[in-house]
Design a protein around this motif. Structure first.
Motif, PDB file in Angstrom:
ATOM      1  N   SER A   2       0.832  -1.196   0.000  1.00 24.21           N
ATOM      2  CA  SER A   2       0.000   0.000   0.000  1.00 24.21           C
ATOM      3  C   SER A   2       0.876   1.259   0.000  1.00 24.21           C
ATOM      4  N   GLU A   3       0.292   2.347  -0.458  1.00 24.58           N
ATOM      5  CA  GLU A   3       1.027   3.617  -0.544  1.00 24.58           C
ATOM      6  C   GLU A   3       1.199   4.213   0.853  1.00 24.58           C
ATOM      7  N   VAL A   4       2.432   4.605   1.168  1.00 24.51           N
ATOM      8  CA  VAL A   4       2.781   5.191   2.454  1.00 24.51           C
ATOM      9  C   VAL A   4       3.345   6.587   2.201  1.00 24.51           C
ATOM     10  N   TRP A   5       2.885   7.573   2.966  1.00 25.09           N
ATOM     11  CA  TRP A   5       3.346   8.950   2.805  1.00 25.09           C
ATOM     12  C   TRP A   5       4.196   9.356   3.997  1.00 25.09           C
ATOM     13  N   ARG A   6       5.333  10.010   3.723  1.00 23.35           N
ATOM     14  CA  ARG A   6       6.210  10.530   4.775  1.00 23.35           C
ATOM     15  C   ARG A   6       6.566  11.975   4.445  1.00 23.35           C
ATOM     16  N   PRO A   7       6.746  12.818   5.471  1.00 19.93           N
ATOM     17  CA  PRO A   7       7.083  14.228   5.215  1.00 19.93           C
ATOM     18  C   PRO A   7       8.485  14.366   4.613  1.00 19.93           C
ATOM     19  N   ILE A   8       8.642  15.390   3.775  1.00 19.40           N
ATOM     20  CA  ILE A   8       9.943  15.675   3.175  1.00 19.40           C
ATOM     21  C   ILE A   8      10.726  16.553   4.148  1.00 19.40           C
ATOM     22  N   LEU A  17       6.189  12.713   0.527  1.00 22.04           N
ATOM     23  CA  LEU A  17       6.621  11.807  -0.529  1.00 22.04           C
ATOM     24  C   LEU A  17       6.069  10.425  -0.228  1.00 22.04           C
ATOM     25  N   SER A  18       5.607   9.735  -1.271  1.00 25.41           N
ATOM     26  CA  SER A  18       5.094   8.376  -1.070  1.00 25.41           C
ATOM     27  C   SER A  18       6.132   7.360  -1.516  1.00 25.41           C
ATOM     28  N   ASN A  19       5.956   6.145  -1.039  1.00 21.57           N
ATOM     29  CA  ASN A  19       6.848   5.056  -1.443  1.00 21.57           C
ATOM     30  C   ASN A  19       6.649   4.684  -2.908  1.00 21.57           C
ATOM     31  N   TYR A  20       5.660   5.264  -3.583  1.00 22.52           N
ATOM     32  CA  TYR A  20       5.455   5.087  -5.020  1.00 22.52           C
ATOM     33  C   TYR A  20       6.155   6.181  -5.820  1.00 22.52           C
ATOM     34  N   GLY A  21       6.820   7.119  -5.138  1.00 28.00           N
ATOM     35  CA  GLY A  21       7.542   8.186  -5.822  1.00 28.00           C
ATOM     36  C   GLY A  21       6.680   9.372  -6.198  1.00 28.00           C
ATOM     37  N   ARG A  22       5.582   9.574  -5.499  1.00 29.59           N
ATOM     38  CA  ARG A  22       4.705  10.732  -5.750  1.00 29.59           C
ATOM     39  C   ARG A  22       4.919  11.760  -4.658  1.00 29.59           C
ATOM     40  N   VAL A  23       4.745  13.032  -5.015  1.00 32.43           N
ATOM     41  CA  VAL A  23       4.864  14.128  -4.050  1.00 32.43           C
ATOM     42  C   VAL A  23       3.535  14.865  -4.021  1.00 32.43           C
ATOM     43  N   LYS A  24       3.052  15.151  -2.807  1.00 25.38           N
ATOM     44  CA  LYS A  24       1.827  15.940  -2.673  1.00 25.38           C
ATOM     45  C   LYS A  24       2.075  17.097  -1.723  1.00 25.38           C
ATOM     46  N   LEU A  59      15.513  12.093  -2.926  1.00 26.74           N
ATOM     47  CA  LEU A  59      14.437  12.098  -1.928  1.00 26.74           C
ATOM     48  C   LEU A  59      14.047  10.681  -1.532  1.00 26.74           C
ATOM     49  N   MET A  60      13.893   9.802  -2.525  1.00 29.64           N
ATOM     50  CA  MET A  60      13.512   8.423  -2.231  1.00 29.64           C
ATOM     51  C   MET A  60      14.564   7.740  -1.366  1.00 29.64           C
ATOM     52  N   ALA A  61      15.833   7.954  -1.679  1.00 28.72           N
ATOM     53  CA  ALA A  61      16.909   7.328  -0.908  1.00 28.72           C
ATOM     54  C   ALA A  61      16.937   7.837   0.530  1.00 28.72           C
ATOM     55  N   GLU A  62      16.651   9.125   0.726  1.00 26.16           N
ATOM     56  CA  GLU A  62      16.654   9.713   2.068  1.00 26.16           C
ATOM     57  C   GLU A  62      15.442   9.268   2.892  1.00 26.16           C
ATOM     58  N   ILE A  63      14.275   9.276   2.269  1.00 20.93           N
ATOM     59  CA  ILE A  63      13.028   9.077   3.011  1.00 20.93           C
ATOM     60  C   ILE A  63      12.596   7.611   3.055  1.00 20.93           C
ATOM     61  N   PHE A  64      12.874   6.871   1.989  1.00 20.39           N
ATOM     62  CA  PHE A  64      12.497   5.463   1.909  1.00 20.39           C
ATOM     63  C   PHE A  64      13.727   4.624   1.555  1.00 20.39           C
ATOM     64  N   PRO A  65      14.702   4.525   2.436  1.00 24.05           N
ATOM     65  CA  PRO A  65      15.902   3.749   2.108  1.00 24.05           C
ATOM     66  C   PRO A  65      15.607   2.257   1.885  1.00 24.05           C
ATOM     67  N   GLU A  66      14.468   1.789   2.398  1.00 23.18           N
ATOM     68  CA  GLU A  66      14.115   0.370   2.237  1.00 23.18           C
ATOM     69  C   GLU A  66      13.513   0.072   0.859  1.00 23.18           C
ATOM     70  N   VAL A  67      13.146   1.108   0.112  1.00 21.55           N
ATOM     71  CA  VAL A  67      12.591   0.935  -1.234  1.00 21.55           C
ATOM     72  C   VAL A  67      13.735   1.005  -2.235  1.00 21.55           C
ATOM     73  N   THR A  68      13.909  -0.053  -3.018  1.00 22.48           N
ATOM     74  CA  THR A  68      15.049  -0.088  -3.932  1.00 22.48           C
ATOM     75  C   THR A  68      14.659   0.072  -5.400  1.00 22.48           C
ATOM     76  N   ASP A  69      13.383  -0.098  -5.737  1.00 23.16           N
ATOM     77  CA  ASP A  69      12.960  -0.001  -7.136  1.00 23.16           C
ATOM     78  C   ASP A  69      11.706   0.843  -7.230  1.00 23.16           C
ATOM     79  N   VAL A  70      11.834   2.008  -7.870  1.00 22.41           N
ATOM     80  CA  VAL A  70      10.701   2.912  -8.060  1.00 22.41           C
ATOM     81  C   VAL A  70      10.511   3.104  -9.559  1.00 22.41           C
ATOM     82  N   GLN A  71       9.310   2.900 -10.027  1.00 19.10           N
ATOM     83  CA  GLN A  71       8.997   3.124 -11.439  1.00 19.10           C
ATOM     84  C   GLN A  71       8.667   4.593 -11.607  1.00 19.10           C
TER      85      GLN A  71
END
Length: 72
Positions: A2-8, A17-24, A59-71
């Motif tokens: 599921s999509e998870v959002w974390r503050p930048i 930023l979401s773990n799907y690589g979206r910014v809101k 941003l993805m590397a800083e906020i979601f270091p556990e996510v290794t593949d983002v489309q």
């Protein structure tokens, strides 16, 4: 997964930023990404008089270091 959002960092309360690589933003609107032409994207962020452009990969590397593949 599921999509998870974390503050930048540096823009808490304004952008997420979401773990799907979206910014809101704080209004829930998705922020457009700018294609850099090198296989990467940037987003433009502004809060508290601070403006900056950030690479999505950084941003993805800083906020979601556990996510290794983002489309992108």
């Amino acid at each position: 997964m599921s999509e998870v959002w974390r503050p930048i960092p540096g823009h808490e309360g304004y952008y997420w930023l979401s773990n799907y690589g979206r910014v809101k933003n704080k209004d829930g609107k998705q922020i457009a990404r700018v294609d850099c032409g090198n296989g990467n994207f940037k987003v433009k962020l502004q809060s508290c008089g601070q403006r900056e452009e950030r690479y999505m990969s950084t941003l993805m590397a800083e906020i979601f270091p556990e996510v290794t593949d983002v489309q992108e």
